[in-house]
Design a protein around this motif. Structure first.
Motif, mmCIF file in Angstrom:
data_model
loop_
_atom_site.group_PDB
_atom_site.id
_atom_site.type_symbol
_atom_site.label_atom_id
_atom_site.label_comp_id
_atom_site.label_asym_id
_atom_site.label_seq_id
_atom_site.Cartn_x
_atom_site.Cartn_y
_atom_site.Cartn_z
ATOM 1 N N GLU A 86 0.862 -1.181 0.000
ATOM 2 C CA GLU A 86 0.000 0.000 0.000
ATOM 3 C C GLU A 86 0.899 1.233 0.000
ATOM 4 O O GLU A 86 1.776 1.368 0.853
ATOM 5 C CB GLU A 86 -0.893 0.002 1.241
ATOM 6 C CG GLU A 86 -1.791 1.227 1.343
ATOM 7 C CD GLU A 86 -2.514 1.312 2.674
ATOM 8 O OE1 GLU A 86 -3.716 1.635 2.675
ATOM 9 O OE2 GLU A 86 -1.872 1.072 3.721
ATOM 10 N N LYS A 99 -4.800 9.376 5.155
ATOM 11 C CA LYS A 99 -4.569 9.459 3.715
ATOM 12 C C LYS A 99 -5.276 10.686 3.137
ATOM 13 O O LYS A 99 -6.444 10.937 3.424
ATOM 14 C CB LYS A 99 -5.095 8.191 3.043
ATOM 15 C CG LYS A 99 -4.799 8.102 1.553
ATOM 16 C CD LYS A 99 -5.452 6.886 0.927
ATOM 17 C CE LYS A 99 -4.841 5.605 1.418
ATOM 18 N NZ LYS A 99 -5.351 4.433 0.653
ATOM 19 N N ARG A 117 4.040 7.061 2.212
ATOM 20 C CA ARG A 117 3.807 6.076 3.274
ATOM 21 C C ARG A 117 3.599 4.683 2.678
ATOM 22 O O ARG A 117 2.955 4.539 1.641
ATOM 23 C CB ARG A 117 2.579 6.482 4.102
ATOM 24 C CG ARG A 117 2.810 7.790 4.851
ATOM 25 C CD ARG A 117 1.524 8.326 5.466
ATOM 26 N NE ARG A 117 1.813 9.567 6.165
ATOM 27 C CZ ARG A 117 1.984 9.667 7.481
ATOM 28 N NH1 ARG A 117 1.854 8.598 8.243
ATOM 29 N NH2 ARG A 117 2.270 10.822 8.044
ATOM 30 N N TYR A 118 4.121 3.691 3.412
ATOM 31 C CA TYR A 118 4.089 2.318 2.905
ATOM 32 C C TYR A 118 3.685 1.329 3.992
ATOM 33 O O TYR A 118 4.177 1.387 5.122
ATOM 34 C CB TYR A 118 5.469 1.930 2.348
ATOM 35 C CG TYR A 118 5.861 2.805 1.189
ATOM 36 C CD1 TYR A 118 5.515 2.471 -0.111
ATOM 37 C CD2 TYR A 118 6.522 4.010 1.411
ATOM 38 C CE1 TYR A 118 5.828 3.308 -1.169
ATOM 39 C CE2 TYR A 118 6.838 4.854 0.362
ATOM 40 C CZ TYR A 118 6.484 4.495 -0.929
ATOM 41 O OH TYR A 118 6.778 5.334 -1.971
ATOM 42 N N ASN A 119 2.784 0.432 3.610
ATOM 43 C CA ASN A 119 2.440 -0.724 4.431
ATOM 44 C C ASN A 119 2.579 -1.962 3.553
ATOM 45 O O ASN A 119 2.128 -1.964 2.401
ATOM 46 C CB ASN A 119 1.014 -0.617 4.974
ATOM 47 C CG ASN A 119 0.891 0.475 6.024
ATOM 48 O OD1 ASN A 119 1.673 0.534 6.973
ATOM 49 N ND2 ASN A 119 -0.081 1.358 5.860
ATOM 50 N N GLN A 137 0.055 -7.588 8.342
ATOM 51 C CA GLN A 137 0.959 -6.485 8.023
ATOM 52 C C GLN A 137 2.361 -6.838 8.486
ATOM 53 O O GLN A 137 2.585 -7.149 9.652
ATOM 54 C CB GLN A 137 0.482 -5.196 8.698
ATOM 55 C CG GLN A 137 1.278 -3.962 8.298
ATOM 56 C CD GLN A 137 0.607 -2.677 8.740
ATOM 57 O OE1 GLN A 137 -0.609 -2.531 8.633
ATOM 58 N NE2 GLN A 137 1.392 -1.740 9.246
ATOM 59 N N ASN A 141 4.936 -0.509 12.073
ATOM 60 C CA ASN A 141 4.496 0.877 11.897
ATOM 61 C C ASN A 141 4.560 1.245 10.421
ATOM 62 O O ASN A 141 5.409 0.737 9.679
ATOM 63 C CB ASN A 141 5.393 1.845 12.685
ATOM 64 C CG ASN A 141 5.243 1.671 14.186
ATOM 65 O OD1 ASN A 141 4.136 1.567 14.701
ATOM 66 N ND2 ASN A 141 6.364 1.630 14.892
ATOM 67 N N THR A 142 3.669 2.131 10.010
ATOM 68 C CA THR A 142 3.712 2.617 8.634
ATOM 69 C C THR A 142 5.077 3.249 8.362
ATOM 70 O O THR A 142 5.591 4.020 9.173
ATOM 71 C CB THR A 142 2.600 3.658 8.395
ATOM 72 O OG1 THR A 142 1.331 3.026 8.576
ATOM 73 C CG2 THR A 142 2.678 4.225 6.987
#
Length: 241
Positions: A86, A99, A117-119, A137, A141-142
Protein backbone atom coordinates in the motif's frame (compact mmCIF):
# COMPACT_ATOMS: atom_id res chain seq x y z
CA UNK A 1 -31.76 -30.00 11.97
CA UNK A 2 -32.29 -26.28 12.63
CA UNK A 3 -29.89 -23.48 11.75
CA UNK A 4 -28.76 -23.00 15.35
CA UNK A 5 -28.03 -26.71 15.70
CA UNK A 6 -25.79 -26.51 12.63
CA UNK A 7 -23.98 -23.52 14.14
CA UNK A 8 -23.54 -25.27 17.48
CA UNK A 9 -22.19 -28.36 15.74
CA UNK A 10 -19.72 -26.23 13.77
CA UNK A 11 -18.55 -24.55 16.97
CA UNK A 12 -18.07 -27.91 18.66
CA UNK A 13 -16.09 -29.22 15.68
CA UNK A 14 -13.86 -26.15 15.73
CA UNK A 15 -13.35 -26.51 19.48
CA UNK A 16 -12.22 -30.12 19.04
CA UNK A 17 -9.97 -29.02 16.17
CA UNK A 18 -8.39 -26.33 18.38
CA UNK A 19 -7.71 -28.87 21.14
CA UNK A 20 -6.03 -31.22 18.68
CA UNK A 21 -4.11 -28.30 17.20
CA UNK A 22 -2.78 -27.34 20.66
CA UNK A 23 -1.61 -30.91 21.30
CA UNK A 24 0.21 -30.90 17.98
CA UNK A 25 1.83 -27.54 18.80
CA UNK A 26 3.10 -28.77 22.14
CA UNK A 27 4.28 -32.21 21.03
CA UNK A 28 5.37 -31.84 17.39
CA UNK A 29 6.09 -28.25 16.35
CA UNK A 30 9.79 -27.34 16.57
CA UNK A 31 10.68 -23.80 15.55
CA UNK A 32 13.19 -23.55 12.73
CA UNK A 33 12.97 -19.77 12.51
CA UNK A 34 10.63 -16.87 13.15
CA UNK A 35 10.46 -14.26 10.39
CA UNK A 36 9.17 -10.87 11.43
CA UNK A 37 9.95 -7.61 13.21
CA UNK A 38 11.63 -8.54 16.50
CA UNK A 39 11.76 -4.99 17.89
CA UNK A 40 8.08 -4.96 18.89
CA UNK A 41 6.67 -7.76 21.09
CA UNK A 42 3.24 -7.46 19.45
CA UNK A 43 4.52 -7.72 15.88
CA UNK A 44 3.20 -10.58 13.76
CA UNK A 45 5.61 -13.43 13.06
CA UNK A 46 5.75 -16.15 10.42
CA UNK A 47 7.12 -19.13 12.36
CA UNK A 48 7.91 -22.37 10.59
CA UNK A 49 9.09 -25.91 11.21
CA UNK A 50 11.24 -26.92 8.25
CA UNK A 51 11.47 -30.60 9.14
CA UNK A 52 7.71 -31.12 9.56
CA UNK A 53 6.90 -28.67 6.74
CA UNK A 54 4.38 -26.54 8.59
CA UNK A 55 4.01 -22.99 9.90
CA UNK A 56 1.97 -20.62 12.04
CA UNK A 57 1.27 -16.90 11.79
CA UNK A 58 0.88 -15.28 15.18
CA UNK A 59 1.35 -12.02 17.05
CA UNK A 60 4.20 -12.07 19.53
CA UNK A 61 7.65 -13.62 19.96
CA UNK A 62 8.52 -17.22 19.15
CA UNK A 63 9.16 -18.21 22.78
CA UNK A 64 5.52 -17.60 23.81
CA UNK A 65 3.51 -18.18 20.63
CA UNK A 66 2.26 -21.66 21.57
CA UNK A 67 0.18 -20.22 24.40
CA UNK A 68 -1.95 -18.46 21.77
CA UNK A 69 -2.75 -21.77 20.04
CA UNK A 70 -2.37 -20.51 16.45
CA UNK A 71 -3.48 -22.90 13.72
CA UNK A 72 -0.73 -25.09 12.32
CA UNK A 73 -0.82 -25.03 8.53
CA UNK A 74 1.05 -27.58 6.44
CA UNK A 75 3.09 -26.38 3.48
CA UNK A 76 1.04 -28.71 1.26
CA UNK A 77 -2.11 -26.80 2.25
CA UNK A 78 -0.79 -23.54 0.76
CA UNK A 79 -2.43 -22.63 -2.54
CA UNK A 80 -0.81 -19.24 -3.11
CA UNK A 81 1.40 -16.65 -1.44
CA UNK A 82 2.04 -13.06 -2.47
CA UNK A 83 2.78 -9.61 -1.10
CA UNK A 84 0.69 -6.45 -1.31
CA UNK A 85 2.16 -2.96 -0.97
CA UNK A 86 0.00 0.00 0.00
CA UNK A 87 1.51 3.32 -1.09
CA UNK A 88 0.00 6.74 -0.44
CA UNK A 89 1.07 10.27 0.45
CA UNK A 90 0.29 12.85 3.12
CA UNK A 91 1.24 16.50 3.42
CA UNK A 92 2.66 16.07 6.93
CA UNK A 93 5.02 13.46 8.40
CA UNK A 94 3.03 12.71 11.56
CA UNK A 95 2.67 9.08 12.56
CA UNK A 96 -1.13 9.17 12.55
CA UNK A 97 -1.77 11.38 9.52
CA UNK A 98 -4.67 10.09 7.45
CA UNK A 99 -4.57 9.46 3.71
CA UNK A 100 -5.12 12.63 1.70
CA UNK A 101 -8.21 12.67 -0.52
CA UNK A 102 -7.63 12.84 -4.27
CA UNK A 103 -4.43 10.77 -4.15
CA UNK A 104 -4.14 10.80 -7.95
CA UNK A 105 -4.32 14.59 -8.19
CA UNK A 106 -0.77 15.23 -6.98
CA UNK A 107 1.25 17.24 -9.52
CA UNK A 108 4.76 16.21 -10.54
CA UNK A 109 6.23 19.38 -9.07
CA UNK A 110 4.95 18.34 -5.65
CA UNK A 111 6.24 14.74 -5.66
CA UNK A 112 9.23 15.71 -3.51
CA UNK A 113 7.22 17.93 -1.15
CA UNK A 114 4.93 15.30 0.35
CA UNK A 115 5.58 12.31 2.58
CA UNK A 116 5.19 8.85 1.09
CA UNK A 117 3.81 6.08 3.27
CA UNK A 118 4.09 2.32 2.90
CA UNK A 119 2.44 -0.72 4.43
CA UNK A 120 3.45 -4.22 3.33
CA UNK A 121 0.96 -7.06 3.68
CA UNK A 122 1.67 -10.77 3.34
CA UNK A 123 -1.11 -12.91 1.85
CA UNK A 124 -1.24 -16.70 2.17
CA UNK A 125 -4.15 -18.64 0.68
CA UNK A 126 -4.66 -22.17 1.99
CA UNK A 127 -7.03 -25.13 2.10
CA UNK A 128 -6.98 -25.09 5.91
CA UNK A 129 -10.61 -25.26 7.15
CA UNK A 130 -10.22 -22.31 9.55
CA UNK A 131 -7.49 -20.24 7.91
CA UNK A 132 -8.29 -20.06 4.22
CA UNK A 133 -6.86 -16.59 3.65
CA UNK A 134 -4.19 -15.20 5.96
CA UNK A 135 -3.35 -11.52 5.62
CA UNK A 136 -1.05 -9.69 7.99
CA UNK A 137 0.96 -6.49 8.02
CA UNK A 138 4.69 -7.16 7.89
CA UNK A 139 5.80 -3.70 9.03
CA UNK A 140 4.69 -2.87 12.56
CA UNK A 141 4.50 0.88 11.90
CA UNK A 142 3.71 2.62 8.63
CA UNK A 143 6.99 3.42 6.86
CA UNK A 144 7.22 7.15 6.14
CA UNK A 145 9.78 8.51 3.69
CA UNK A 146 10.43 11.39 1.33
CA UNK A 147 11.95 11.54 -2.14
CA UNK A 148 14.80 14.00 -2.62
CA UNK A 149 14.16 16.74 -5.18
CA UNK A 150 17.74 16.88 -6.48
CA UNK A 151 17.13 14.74 -9.57
CA UNK A 152 16.39 15.33 -13.24
CA UNK A 153 13.15 13.35 -13.14
CA UNK A 154 10.63 13.56 -10.31
CA UNK A 155 9.10 10.30 -9.16
CA UNK A 156 5.79 9.52 -7.59
CA UNK A 157 7.19 7.94 -4.43
CA UNK A 158 8.74 4.52 -4.87
CA UNK A 159 6.04 3.62 -7.42
CA UNK A 160 5.39 0.38 -5.58
CA UNK A 161 1.64 0.21 -5.02
CA UNK A 162 0.21 -3.18 -5.99
CA UNK A 163 0.50 -6.95 -5.54
CA UNK A 164 3.60 -9.00 -6.37
CA UNK A 165 4.29 -12.71 -6.69
CA UNK A 166 7.31 -14.93 -7.11
CA UNK A 167 10.46 -13.47 -8.62
CA UNK A 168 8.73 -10.12 -9.11
CA UNK A 169 8.95 -9.59 -5.34
CA UNK A 170 12.73 -9.97 -5.49
CA UNK A 171 12.96 -7.66 -8.50
CA UNK A 172 11.04 -4.94 -6.68
CA UNK A 173 13.22 -5.32 -3.58
CA UNK A 174 16.36 -4.93 -5.70
CA UNK A 175 14.86 -1.94 -7.50
CA UNK A 176 14.17 -0.18 -4.20
CA UNK A 177 17.67 -0.96 -2.93
CA UNK A 178 19.16 0.56 -6.07
CA UNK A 179 16.89 3.58 -5.80
CA UNK A 180 17.97 4.09 -2.17
CA UNK A 181 21.61 4.17 -3.32
CA UNK A 182 20.77 6.91 -5.83
CA UNK A 183 18.88 8.80 -3.15
CA UNK A 184 21.91 8.55 -0.85
CA UNK A 185 24.02 10.09 -3.61
CA UNK A 186 21.41 12.81 -4.18
CA UNK A 187 21.40 13.69 -0.48
CA UNK A 188 25.20 13.99 -0.54
CA UNK A 189 25.14 16.23 -3.62
CA UNK A 190 22.44 18.40 -2.11
CA UNK A 191 24.50 18.77 1.05
CA UNK A 192 27.55 19.90 -0.95
CA UNK A 193 25.45 22.26 -3.08
CA UNK A 194 23.99 23.89 0.02
CA UNK A 195 27.49 24.47 1.39
CA UNK A 196 28.67 26.10 -1.85
CA UNK A 197 25.58 28.25 -2.37
CA UNK A 198 25.04 28.93 1.35
CA UNK A 199 21.55 27.57 0.95
CA UNK A 200 19.65 25.85 3.75
CA UNK A 201 19.54 26.61 7.49
CA UNK A 202 22.19 28.95 8.91
CA UNK A 203 22.16 27.32 12.31
CA UNK A 204 24.48 24.31 12.66
CA UNK A 205 21.97 22.35 14.74
CA UNK A 206 19.26 22.94 12.14
CA UNK A 207 21.59 21.72 9.39
CA UNK A 208 22.39 18.60 11.40
CA UNK A 209 18.68 17.98 11.93
CA UNK A 210 17.99 18.26 8.19
CA UNK A 211 20.84 15.87 7.39
CA UNK A 212 19.59 13.43 10.04
CA UNK A 213 16.09 13.25 8.62
CA UNK A 214 17.31 13.02 5.03
CA UNK A 215 19.36 9.98 6.04
CA UNK A 216 16.38 8.54 7.90
CA UNK A 217 14.27 8.77 4.76
CA UNK A 218 16.88 6.80 2.81
CA UNK A 219 17.09 4.20 5.60
CA UNK A 220 13.33 3.77 5.47
CA UNK A 221 13.48 3.01 1.76
CA UNK A 222 15.84 0.19 2.65
CA UNK A 223 13.35 -0.93 5.30
CA UNK A 224 10.72 -1.33 2.58
CA UNK A 225 13.18 -3.47 0.64
CA UNK A 226 13.91 -5.62 3.70
CA UNK A 227 10.23 -6.42 4.14
CA UNK A 228 9.95 -7.37 0.47
CA UNK A 229 12.97 -9.65 0.82
CA UNK A 230 11.33 -11.27 3.84
CA UNK A 231 8.13 -11.80 1.86
CA UNK A 232 10.18 -13.36 -0.95
CA UNK A 233 11.83 -15.70 1.54
CA UNK A 234 8.45 -16.76 2.97
CA UNK A 235 7.13 -17.50 -0.52
CA UNK A 236 10.24 -19.57 -1.19
CA UNK A 237 9.83 -21.51 2.07
CA UNK A 238 6.23 -22.26 1.11
CA UNK A 239 7.30 -23.47 -2.33
CA UNK A 240 5.55 -20.68 -4.22
CA UNK A 241 8.60 -19.51 -6.17
Amino acid sequence: MGLFNFKNKAKEEEKVFQQENLKRLESEFDVTKALGVKKYPEATQFIYDKERRCFVVVEGPEDTFKSKNPYIIDFDQVKDAYVEVEEFWTEKPGKFEIKEPMQNSLKMGDFDKVFWRYNIFMHIETTHPYAKHIKYQMNYNTIITRISGLRLISRRGLELHGEYKGEEIKKQAERIEEFAVHQQEAVGKEKMLNLVTHNGPDNMLDRLAVNYFEQKFVDRMNTVSKHLNRAYRICKILGKI
